[in-house]
Scaffold this motif. Structure first.
Motif, PDB file in Angstrom:
ATOM      1  N   MET A   1       0.854  -1.181   0.000  1.00 41.31           N
ATOM      2  CA  MET A   1       0.000   0.000   0.000  1.00 41.31           C
ATOM      3  C   MET A   1       0.897   1.241   0.000  1.00 41.31           C
ATOM      4  N   SER A   2       0.459   2.283  -0.558  1.00 36.69           N
ATOM      5  CA  SER A   2       1.272   3.488  -0.674  1.00 36.69           C
ATOM      6  C   SER A   2       1.393   4.220   0.661  1.00 36.69           C
ATOM      7  N   ASP A   3       2.387   5.102   0.732  1.00 31.67           N
ATOM      8  CA  ASP A   3       2.559   5.929   1.933  1.00 31.67           C
ATOM      9  C   ASP A   3       1.303   6.728   2.225  1.00 31.67           C
ATOM     10  N   SER A   4       0.609   7.124   1.162  1.00 28.86           N
ATOM     11  CA  SER A   4      -0.569   7.955   1.386  1.00 28.86           C
ATOM     12  C   SER A   4      -1.671   7.187   2.093  1.00 28.86           C
ATOM     13  N   ALA A   5      -1.697   5.852   1.963  1.00 33.78           N
ATOM     14  CA  ALA A   5      -2.744   5.070   2.633  1.00 33.78           C
ATOM     15  C   ALA A   5      -2.638   5.207   4.146  1.00 33.78           C
ATOM     16  N   TRP A   6      -1.431   5.055   4.686  1.00 34.42           N
ATOM     17  CA  TRP A   6      -1.309   5.176   6.138  1.00 34.42           C
ATOM     18  C   TRP A   6      -1.363   6.644   6.561  1.00 34.42           C
ATOM     19  N   SER A   7      -0.810   7.532   5.747  1.00 32.19           N
ATOM     20  CA  SER A   7      -0.830   8.946   6.139  1.00 32.19           C
ATOM     21  C   SER A   7      -2.243   9.526   6.039  1.00 32.19           C
ATOM     22  N   ASP A   8      -3.027   9.040   5.086  1.00 32.42           N
ATOM     23  CA  ASP A   8      -4.432   9.475   5.005  1.00 32.42           C
ATOM     24  C   ASP A   8      -5.213   9.020   6.234  1.00 32.42           C
ATOM     25  N   ARG A   9      -4.821   7.896   6.794  1.00 31.63           N
ATOM     26  CA  ARG A   9      -5.518   7.327   7.942  1.00 31.63           C
ATOM     27  C   ARG A   9      -5.283   8.132   9.226  1.00 31.63           C
ATOM     28  N   ILE A  10      -4.270   8.972   9.249  1.00 32.44           N
ATOM     29  CA  ILE A  10      -3.925   9.682  10.482  1.00 32.44           C
ATOM     30  C   ILE A  10      -4.206  11.183  10.422  1.00 32.44           C
ATOM     31  N   GLY A  12      -6.787  13.004  11.220  1.00 34.45           N
ATOM     32  CA  GLY A  12      -7.386  13.539  12.451  1.00 34.45           C
ATOM     33  C   GLY A  12      -6.362  13.704  13.559  1.00 34.45           C
ATOM     34  N   GLU A  13      -5.486  12.729  13.704  1.00 31.06           N
ATOM     35  CA  GLU A  13      -4.444  12.802  14.731  1.00 31.06           C
ATOM     36  C   GLU A  13      -3.433  13.900  14.407  1.00 31.06           C
ATOM     37  N   ARG A  14      -3.176  14.099  13.118  1.00 30.54           N
ATOM     38  CA  ARG A  14      -2.275  15.191  12.723  1.00 30.54           C
ATOM     39  C   ARG A  14      -2.875  16.533  13.109  1.00 30.54           C
ATOM     40  N   MET A 125      10.542  16.333  16.818  1.00 29.82           N
ATOM     41  CA  MET A 125       9.701  16.381  18.030  1.00 29.82           C
ATOM     42  C   MET A 125       8.238  16.189  17.658  1.00 29.82           C
ATOM     43  N   TYR A 126       7.824  16.839  16.593  1.00 32.88           N
ATOM     44  CA  TYR A 126       6.450  16.716  16.119  1.00 32.88           C
ATOM     45  C   TYR A 126       6.148  15.259  15.772  1.00 32.88           C
ATOM     46  N   ALA A 127       7.072  14.601  15.070  1.00 27.95           N
ATOM     47  CA  ALA A 127       6.874  13.196  14.709  1.00 27.95           C
ATOM     48  C   ALA A 127       6.721  12.342  15.967  1.00 27.95           C
ATOM     49  N   GLY A 128       7.532  12.611  16.979  1.00 30.82           N
ATOM     50  CA  GLY A 128       7.421  11.879  18.241  1.00 30.82           C
ATOM     51  C   GLY A 128       6.078  12.105  18.913  1.00 30.82           C
ATOM     52  N   ASP A 129       5.625  13.346  18.923  1.00 33.34           N
ATOM     53  CA  ASP A 129       4.321  13.661  19.515  1.00 33.34           C
ATOM     54  C   ASP A 129       3.192  12.973  18.748  1.00 33.34           C
ATOM     55  N   LEU A 130       3.307  12.959  17.426  1.00 31.03           N
ATOM     56  CA  LEU A 130       2.278  12.322  16.603  1.00 31.03           C
ATOM     57  C   LEU A 130       2.257  10.814  16.849  1.00 31.03           C
ATOM     58  N   GLN A 131       3.425  10.207  16.948  1.00 23.88           N
ATOM     59  CA  GLN A 131       3.469   8.775  17.229  1.00 23.88           C
ATOM     60  C   GLN A 131       2.847   8.479  18.594  1.00 23.88           C
ATOM     61  N   GLU A 132       3.164   9.298  19.593  1.00 24.38           N
ATOM     62  CA  GLU A 132       2.560   9.117  20.924  1.00 24.38           C
ATOM     63  C   GLU A 132       1.046   9.209  20.852  1.00 24.38           C
ATOM     64  N   LEU A 134      -0.861   8.533  18.253  1.00 22.59           N
ATOM     65  CA  LEU A 134      -1.346   7.326  17.588  1.00 22.59           C
ATOM     66  C   LEU A 134      -1.328   6.131  18.538  1.00 22.59           C
ATOM     67  N   GLU A 135      -0.264   6.030  19.325  1.00 23.19           N
ATOM     68  CA  GLU A 135      -0.174   4.943  20.294  1.00 23.19           C
ATOM     69  C   GLU A 135      -1.263   5.051  21.354  1.00 23.19           C
ATOM     70  N   SER A 136      -1.480   6.256  21.857  1.00 24.88           N
ATOM     71  CA  SER A 136      -2.475   6.447  22.921  1.00 24.88           C
ATOM     72  C   SER A 136      -3.895   6.170  22.433  1.00 24.88           C
ATOM     73  N   LYS A 137      -4.119   6.324  21.144  1.00 23.83           N
ATOM     74  CA  LYS A 137      -5.449   6.062  20.574  1.00 23.83           C
ATOM     75  C   LYS A 137      -5.570   4.641  20.026  1.00 23.83           C
ATOM     76  N   GLY A 138      -4.514   3.843  20.180  1.00 23.84           N
ATOM     77  CA  GLY A 138      -4.542   2.470  19.711  1.00 23.84           C
ATOM     78  C   GLY A 138      -4.478   2.321  18.205  1.00 23.84           C
ATOM     79  N   LYS A 139      -3.938   3.311  17.523  1.00 24.75           N
ATOM     80  CA  LYS A 139      -3.887   3.272  16.056  1.00 24.75           C
ATOM     81  C   LYS A 139      -2.495   2.970  15.503  1.00 24.75           C
ATOM     82  N   TRP A 140      -1.487   2.973  16.349  1.00 24.62           N
ATOM     83  CA  TRP A 140      -0.118   2.835  15.879  1.00 24.62           C
ATOM     84  C   TRP A 140       0.094   1.499  15.159  1.00 24.62           C
ATOM     85  N   GLU A 141      -0.383   0.421  15.731  1.00 21.56           N
ATOM     86  CA  GLU A 141      -0.191  -0.898  15.110  1.00 21.56           C
ATOM     87  C   GLU A 141      -0.861  -0.943  13.733  1.00 21.56           C
TER      88      GLU A 141
END
Length: 149
Positions: A1-10, A12-14, A125-132, A134-141
């Motif tokens: 799947m393309s990068d846009s598939a996972w980036s489109d999924r996030i 709201g978190e962005r 730093m922004y990337a780290g905050d965004l990953q956190e 995603l993790e806190s919302k259970g979406k990272w996996e």
């Protein structure tokens, strides 16, 4: 799947991370407008999406250097709009801007290395905050699974 598939999924978190990150931007040397310009040059990647323990969202800042000379102009333009002042003649105009964008300008004499480093650090730093987030919302996996495909 393309990068846009996972980036489109996030998306709201962005947006949420953008709002929360505004405090860090306010505490930095960047104006909101400058930070917005920096973020137009940043792309996000997931390193090691196959291994959740080492998977990491990182900011690809390879294009940030190209916009650093524009950062000062952003605030100058904002100041002119607010104060109605004249733009100084140190601007090379449209032709020089096009030459610079094509890499035909005066080299990296206009690159403020400290500003570039600060922009790259804040983007990470922004990337780290965004990953956190995603993790806190259970979406990272789920995002890592999409990045693998």
């Amino acid at each position: 799947m393309s990068d846009s598939a996972w980036s489109d999924r996030i998306v709201g978190e962005r947006m949420q991370t953008d709002q929360e990150f505004a405090e860090k931007v306010a505490a930095s040397n960047f104006s909101r407008q400058q930070w917005g310009l920096v973020m137009t040059a940043v792309e996000f990647e997931i390193e090691n999406p196959d291994d959740l323990d080492s998977a990491r969202l990182v900011a690809d800042t390879s294009k940030v250097e190209s916009i650093v000379p524009e950062l000062e102009k952003v605030d100058q333009a904002r100041g002119m709009a607010a104060g109605g002042g004249r733009q100084s003649d140190d601007s090379g105009g449209l032709f020089d801007g096009v030459k610079d964008a094509l890499g035909l300008g005066g080299g990296d004499d206009d690159i403020d290395r400290e500003q570039l480093a600060a922009a790259e650090e804040m983007a990470q730093m922004y990337a780290g905050d965004l990953q956190e987030k995603l993790e806190s919302k259970g979406k990272w996996e789920d995002v890592c699974v999409l990045a693998r495909e």
